[in-house]
Each structure stands twice: as C-alpha cells, then as structure tokens.
Design an enzyme around this catalytic site. Structure first.
Site, PDB file in Angstrom:
ATOM      1  N   GLU A 100      11.729  -0.674   1.827  1.00 52.56           N
ATOM      2  CA  GLU A 100      11.304  -1.828   1.030  1.00 52.56           C
ATOM      3  C   GLU A 100      11.488  -1.521  -0.449  1.00 52.56           C
ATOM      4  OE1 GLU A 100       7.514  -3.674   2.671  1.00 52.56           O
ATOM      5  OE2 GLU A 100       7.698  -1.895   3.934  1.00 52.56           O
ATOM      6  N   GLU A 131       7.741   5.891  -1.295  1.00 53.77           N
ATOM      7  CA  GLU A 131       7.173   4.589  -0.927  1.00 53.77           C
ATOM      8  C   GLU A 131       8.244   3.579  -0.521  1.00 53.77           C
ATOM      9  OE1 GLU A 131       3.960   3.226  -0.722  1.00 53.77           O
ATOM     10  OE2 GLU A 131       3.390   5.335  -0.661  1.00 53.77           O
ATOM     11  N   GLU A 183      -0.747   2.227  11.226  1.00 54.25           N
ATOM     12  CA  GLU A 183       0.383   2.685  10.401  1.00 54.25           C
ATOM     13  C   GLU A 183       0.486   4.192  10.521  1.00 54.25           C
ATOM     14  OE1 GLU A 183       0.517   1.861   6.195  1.00 54.25           O
ATOM     15  OE2 GLU A 183      -0.087  -0.219   6.453  1.00 54.25           O
ATOM     16  N   LYS A 200       8.574  -1.844  -3.414  1.00 57.56           N
ATOM     17  CA  LYS A 200       7.272  -1.176  -3.392  1.00 57.56           C
ATOM     18  C   LYS A 200       7.158  -0.272  -4.618  1.00 57.56           C
ATOM     19  CE  LYS A 200       4.835  -0.480   0.066  1.00 57.56           C
ATOM     20  NZ  LYS A 200       4.116  -0.024   1.269  1.00 57.56           N
TER      21      LYS A 200
END
Ligand SMILES: *[C@@H]1O[C@H](CO)[C@@H](O)[C@H](O)[C@H]1NC(C)=O
Ligand SMILES: *[C@@H]1O[C@H](CO)[C@@H](O)[C@H](O)[C@H]1NC(C)=O
Ligand SMILES: *[C@@H]1O[C@H](CO)[C@@H](O)[C@H](O)[C@H]1NC(C)=O
Ligand SMILES: *[C@@H]1O[C@H](CO)[C@@H](O)[C@H](O)[C@H]1NC(C)=O
Ligand SMILES: *[C@@H]1O[C@H](CO)[C@@H](O)[C@H](O)[C@H]1NC(C)=O
Ligand SMILES: *[C@@H]1O[C@H](CO)[C@@H](O)[C@H](O)[C@H]1NC(C)=O
Length: 357
Positions: free
Chosen positions: A319, A328, A265, A322
C-alpha cells in the site's frame, strides 16, 4: 527475553498445490484487504486474484459498498469494519448505529457472507484516543444488529502492545490502565455474545527491536529447539504462538479462559529501511509460508492445544500511501499489478512431498 539464536534450518521447498486449502481441516487463513493506496486493481479484479490464491476469508477496513457487493455470491467469509472516526457517534447515539447497520450491513446480508464487524481498530494506539468510546460503540452496534436478528459477531482488533508483559507467555498481563475500563468489559461482552477476541500480532516488531536476543528461526516458524516457559514447562516453537499464549494468559488472569482469539493481522515486511532488521522478501515469504502451513496443519498453541490457529495475513497488497517507515508500505503478498512480491504459495506440500494436514 527470548531463546538463544538457533542454527539455520535447512531450506524448505514449497510447491503450489492449489486446491489444498479446501481440503484442510486445520485453522483458517484469511487476508486483510487494505486499500491505503492509489494504484490498486478494482475490486472485481481483486476478488478474482483472491480466488486464485484459494483464500476464502477476507477482512476489510471499512464497509465500502463496491467491495461488499463484489463479494456477493462468492461465499468468501468477510469481516467488515466500523472505522475509528465513527466510534464517538456510535458510542453515544443508538440511532447512528441503527442507521449504520441499515445502510452498511443489512442490504448485503442475503448475498455477502459477513461474519463479523470489527468495531474500531487498535483504539489504544489511536492518536485521537477513542478508547472511551469503544465498549459503548460495540454494544450499540450489537443492539442494532439484534433488531434485525443478525447474528454477525462484534469485536475489535487489539494490538499486542495492549500487553504490559508478554514473557514468559504464562506471565502475560494487560496494561493496568486498560484492564478495568476496556479489557474486562470487552471480554464480558465477547463471552456474552459468543464472539471472539481479535488480536493483531507481529513477531516482526519484536524481532526487529531485539535481533540479538530473538532467534530468526523462532520468529519465522523455522526448525528450532524451542523456548521453554519456566512456569509451565510448555515448549514454544514459534514467537507468534508465544505471543498468543501471553494474551491467553492475560485473559486467564482476569478469569476469562473461555474466550477465543482470532489473529486479525499478522505479517512480515518484504522491504524496509536499512535499520529495519529482518525486513526482506526471503523472510517475509518464509514467515507467511510457514505460518500458513502451521495453521492449516491444525492444532493450537501450547496453552490452547485444541484451538486451531485462525489468522488473517496482512496484507493482500503493498500500500503505497501508508505513512511511516518503508516497511509499512511493503507488507503485501502482491504488488498492485497483481504480481507476487515473493513466491509464497498459500497452499502447500510438505518437505518430503506429502500433503500437510
Ligand atoms: C473461485 O471461483 C470459482 C468459479 O466461480 C469457484 O467455483 C471457486 O469456489 C472459487 N474459489 C474460491 C477460493 O473462492
Ligand atoms: C444520531 O444519529 C442520527 C443518524 O446518523 C443523526 O441523524 C442524529 O443527528 C444523531 N443525533 C445526535 C444527537 O447527534
Ligand atoms: C483525528 O480527528 C480529526 C478530527 O476529527 C480527524 O481530522 C483526523 O483525521 C483524526 N486522526 C486520526 C489519526 O484518526
Ligand atoms: C485516553 O482516554 C482514556 C479515557 O477514556 C484515558 O484513560 C487515557 O489516559 C487516554 N490516553 C491517552 C494516551 O491520552
Ligand atoms: C426476529 O425474530 C423474532 C423471533 O423469531 C421474530 O418475532 C421477529 O419478527 C424477528 N425480527 C425481524 C426483524 O426479523
Ligand atoms: C513425511 O511425511 C510423513 C507423512 O505425512 C510424515 O509423517 C513425516 O513426518 C514427513 N517427514 C518429514 C521429514 O517431514
């Protein structure tokens, strides 16, 4: 701490050249398909979208059967995952991992290119503290795969905060409390099974916490004079490479100089809260774009010059479910409606128009 700020580099213009990644001889680029969201396209649409990017490597956070089936026949190299909440069962019950492999891996191996299983994710940061289960779970999964002669690699993504010291890179060391219990047995396992170390590394976190001392050019792979490691004389041109070498140095200190790292990541948020310095579309586009260009052009870090950079960008989509700060929910290359968040071509033509690599 870090190199002094550098003057801004000249603007680099990237032009899409869509088939380029197929020609590249350097490192590989993959993407994390995170799904902590309630508004994402269905897996068939997602794989079609992935196809348009030219990215041929994907990492999942589970073994969702629909996703794995959708990947069948595509040739896309796939890392699947055993989530943290399975670790205690996997560590203590071989029947559990046998069954897990039979249900989640074996049915797909003929048609989906599953190359690795990420057993757990950043377990040292798991609020439920699954650390003690990690190594036995990895061994049990490996044993279950071996029963079917499957050569899928087993590893576990480790966050950069497993390091006690990361600067200068040559002085990299793991936190003492994880060395004997986890890191050494993990490295021994990775070596014995011909697997690799999975590292999650975000130069953004370091920059965001120290914007006064870390140069943005250095964090974003832009032109800069570099940072010299006083112990080795090696010159670092990017923070990610310095972070990688800090981990390599930490591994070397434990006499594991033969295990390779894949960055499972890395990324940069395109939006953040007011106090999240550096988050933004322009920086995110430059980070990911410059990183891809750096990786595909080949060559490794100063300490491991022959090991190409293999990286999985985080993430495919923003997303919306999250938790945590705004950043985030804003690491995606794409919005859920499949529009690009910023114009980062995932394949490139160099500054002066010639192809890289
Ligand atoms: C995209 O799909 C086409 C047609 O199925 C295929 O030939 C090509 O290899 C795919 N590209 C990638 C990157 O998966
Ligand atoms: C071990 O795992 C198997 C398969 O999931 C399960 O049926 C069994 O109950 C488990 N054994 C124990 C002691 O938890
Ligand atoms: C911790 O474990 C509990 C009980 O198994 C579970 O409900 C919860 O989701 C876990 N939390 C995390 C962050 O994994
Ligand atoms: C997590 O568990 C390990 C033992 O498995 C222990 O050494 C460590 O201190 C624990 N960490 C936290 C934060 O509780
Ligand atoms: C695994 O390979 C061995 C040696 O080639 C063979 O004897 C065995 O039948 C294989 N097992 C399975 C499950 O394919
Ligand atoms: C232009 O391209 C050539 C050939 O790839 C390369 O050697 C040169 O360094 C490039 N110049 C700049 C300024 O990037």
């Amino acid at each position: 701490m870090a190199p002094p700020p550098q003057p801004p580099s000249s603007t680099i213009t990237f032009i899409i050249f869509s088939s380029f990644l197929h020609l590249a001889l350097g490192g590989t680029i993959g993407v994390n398909y995170g799904r902590i969201a309630n508004n994402l396209p269905n897996p068939t649409q997602v794989i079609q979208l992935l196809n348009t990017t030219g990215i041929t490597h994907i990492k999942l956070f589970d073994t969702d059967p629909t996703v794995i089936q959708t990947l069948s026949g595509t040739g896309i190299s796939t890392i699947v995952a055993l989530p943290n909440d399975h670790l205690s069962s996997a560590a203590t019950n071989q029947t559990y991992t046998d069954t897990w492999v039979q249900s989640n891996i074996l049915p797909y191996t003929q048609t989906t290119t599953i190359t690795a299983i990420a057993v757990g994710n950043e377990v040292f940061s798991d609020p439920n503290n699954t650390t003690s289960f990690l190594i036995p779970a990895m061994k049990n999964i490996h044993a279950s795969l071996t029963k079917h002669n499957l050569t899928i690699k087993v590893s576990s993504p480790v966050a950069l905060n497993a390091l006690d010291n990361s600067y200068p890179p040559s002085a990299g060391s793991f936190k003492p409390e994880v060395i004997e219990q986890v890191i050494k047995p993990m490295l021994r396992f990775l070596r014995d099974t011909n697997s690799y170390f999975m590292l999650n590394a975000y130069p953004y976190f370091a920059y965001e916490a120290n914007p006064d001392t870390i140069s943005l050019d250095y964090a974003l792979f832009r032109d800069n004079t570099g940072d010299v490691d006083p112990n080795t004389g090696l010159v670092y041109k990017s923070l990610l490479e310095a972070q990688l070498d800090a981990v390599y140095a930490a591994m070397d200190a434990l006499q594991f100089n033969d295990v390779k790292i894949v960055v499972t990541e890395t990324g940069w948020p395109s939006s953040g809260d007011p106090d999240e310095i550096g988050a933004g579309k322009d920086n995110a586009g430059q980070y990911n774009g410059n990183l891809v260009r750096r990786a595909v052009s080949g060559g490794g870090t100063p300490l491991r010059p022959n090991d190409d950079l293999n990286v999985y960008l985080f993430a495919l989509f923003n997303e919306n479910q999250k938790p945590g700060p705004t950043s985030e929910r804003n690491y995606g290359l794409f919005y859920p409606n499949e529009e690009k968040v910023y114009d980062v071509p995932l394949s490139f033509v160099a500054v002066n128009g010639s192809t890289v690599g």
